[in-house]
Design a protein around this motif. Sequence first.
Motif, mmCIF file in Angstrom:
data_model
loop_
_atom_site.group_PDB
_atom_site.id
_atom_site.type_symbol
_atom_site.label_atom_id
_atom_site.label_comp_id
_atom_site.label_asym_id
_atom_site.label_seq_id
_atom_site.Cartn_x
_atom_site.Cartn_y
_atom_site.Cartn_z
ATOM 1 N N LYS A 33 0.838 -1.205 0.000
ATOM 2 C CA LYS A 33 0.000 0.000 0.000
ATOM 3 C C LYS A 33 0.873 1.256 0.000
ATOM 4 O O LYS A 33 1.624 1.483 -0.938
ATOM 5 C CB LYS A 33 -0.991 -0.039 1.161
ATOM 6 N N ASP A 34 0.808 2.071 1.079
ATOM 7 C CA ASP A 34 1.617 3.291 1.126
ATOM 8 C C ASP A 34 2.766 3.169 2.115
ATOM 9 O O ASP A 34 3.248 4.189 2.638
ATOM 10 C CB ASP A 34 0.734 4.484 1.503
ATOM 11 N N THR A 35 3.227 1.964 2.351
ATOM 12 C CA THR A 35 4.304 1.743 3.305
ATOM 13 C C THR A 35 5.482 1.047 2.642
ATOM 14 O O THR A 35 5.309 0.051 1.932
ATOM 15 C CB THR A 35 3.828 0.884 4.489
ATOM 16 N N LEU A 36 6.664 1.602 2.870
ATOM 17 C CA LEU A 36 7.928 0.966 2.512
ATOM 18 C C LEU A 36 8.618 0.567 3.808
ATOM 19 O O LEU A 36 8.553 1.304 4.804
ATOM 20 C CB LEU A 36 8.820 1.918 1.720
ATOM 21 N N TYR A 37 9.286 -0.566 3.794
ATOM 22 C CA TYR A 37 9.949 -1.051 5.001
ATOM 23 C C TYR A 37 11.455 -1.046 4.797
ATOM 24 O O TYR A 37 11.963 -1.502 3.778
ATOM 25 C CB TYR A 37 9.478 -2.472 5.341
ATOM 26 N N ARG A 38 12.143 -0.499 5.807
ATOM 27 C CA ARG A 38 13.597 -0.521 5.860
ATOM 28 C C ARG A 38 14.010 -1.323 7.084
ATOM 29 O O ARG A 38 13.181 -1.622 7.959
ATOM 30 C CB ARG A 38 14.137 0.902 5.959
ATOM 31 N N LEU A 39 15.281 -1.671 7.166
ATOM 32 C CA LEU A 39 15.787 -2.400 8.322
ATOM 33 C C LEU A 39 16.550 -1.447 9.234
ATOM 34 O O LEU A 39 17.347 -0.622 8.772
ATOM 35 C CB LEU A 39 16.710 -3.534 7.882
ATOM 36 N N ASP A 40 16.297 -1.557 10.545
ATOM 37 C CA ASP A 40 17.053 -0.731 11.491
ATOM 38 C C ASP A 40 18.378 -1.404 11.822
ATOM 39 O O ASP A 40 18.750 -2.434 11.234
ATOM 40 C CB ASP A 40 16.226 -0.438 12.745
#
Length: 531
Positions: A33-40
Amino acid sequence: MSPEAEERDLAEAYLGGLLASLGLSVEYVRAEKDTLYRLDEEGRERAVLDLVGGYGSTILGHNAPELVGYAKELLDRGVPVHAQFSRHPYANDLALRIDAIVKRELGPAEEYAAIFANSGAEAVEIAMKHAELDRIMRLAELEAEIDAAAERALAAAAGGAPLLADDTLRRLAAEAGLPAGAGTDEVADGIRRINAARTAAAAPVFLAPEGSFHGKLVGSVQLTHNAGFRTPFGALAAQCRFVPVHEPDAVAKAVEAERRTLFALASDADGVRVVEHELPVIAAFVLEPVQGEAGIRPFDRETVRRIQDACAAADCPVIVDEVQSGMGRTGTFFAAAPLGLRGDYITLAKSLGGGLVKAALTLVRTSRYRKEFELVHSSTFAKDAFSTLIAGRTVDLLEADGGAVYRKAAERGAHLTAMLRGLQEEFPDVVREVRGRGLMIGLVFHDQSASASAPIAEQSRAGLLGYALSGYLLRVHDLRILPTASATDTLRLEPSVHLTDAETDRLEAGLRALLTLLRNQDGDALLPPAA
């Protein structure tokens, strides 16, 4: 990856360094949807609200489940990607569906032929190439008409028809250096010489509004007003004249400035005379219904009317670039529809691929279409079954339930715009304007080049403040927003129709913190800490 490989960067390393300096060098590992995921730092997923939306490519959101499932089905079926120079019925199905939408939104005047491409810039270049082919063929038809008319006139003169003197003959005689009392044969020879010189000097010209952006390929970059993108490559393609279209007479004056004519002989019962025909010089007028990279600037109906009237009077085709504004983003399939703007060419891309595949189309009004173009233009990946079928399914999703997506784009856009205008009222000293249509919105900042904060002033004078603001929003608030390419004082917002009220509230909180930072001239908090 080996340590040696980690230390080397051959993939646009300079740009990577610039992104790092602004806090934008982030790798995303998943999207929905409108979310991108990155890794911390601990390797855990961190959600980033994406308001960039692939520069307008994700009207249905990242990885729309209906399209992902369909893509898997196509791959499981072994649908061919490479079957060039064969029958593609699914491409015709898509062309027919979009032509039906053209008729519904822009009027049923005539059909549009479809030429398939891979990207928006390529779709624009196809329109440019076709318009130039059409111009060259119209010129050849005109030259044949002039030659045939000359034969008839010379035959009439041989039979005793007089050569009629008027201002046109006198202008020709002066330019061609004809002697006083020159006969029809000498006049015909002068016409051939003058016309040959005028035709040789008549290089094609495109017209476009100031602020235009149509891509960065060899041809399309010439239609891009930003001189930094265009000037280094000015010798490689046809030139463009940029017009201040909001000035009432600017378009008509620009068309008149490019006007050229060819001389010809004509004969009738009175005798033989010299006449003039319009020499096609202007290949096309190119515009975006909403100028994206110029800072999200929508056109108005009156300006569009003046453009269409001037182009119609000069038989100049109009190319409507819907690459970023089309596919429902502004509340209708075509952003041109509410403007009454029906182009001779229409380009589509970005969201046509549903956010999954590279797909683009150039639509050509059938009265302009040259079938010969199909033999002189091709593209290896265009019109393949995989991308074209997904594009077709994307159109089906947009059209479902009587165009529910269009209504949602208008509603979500109105909600987002109202929030932004509330911030403008709260921070009038920082926010200059909120503009746009539907889910294509620009948040425009006042000039900060005289800021008391050195970091803010320096970034503003370098044309990088918009990117620095984006870096802050990403680093501190997990909000992904970027400025428009040719107006970096404007942050663009092009989310999908899935944007929720809660996400809008989250965006509002992050923007309020940013605006407070600018109001307080807190430049030290803007840029990432020095390494």
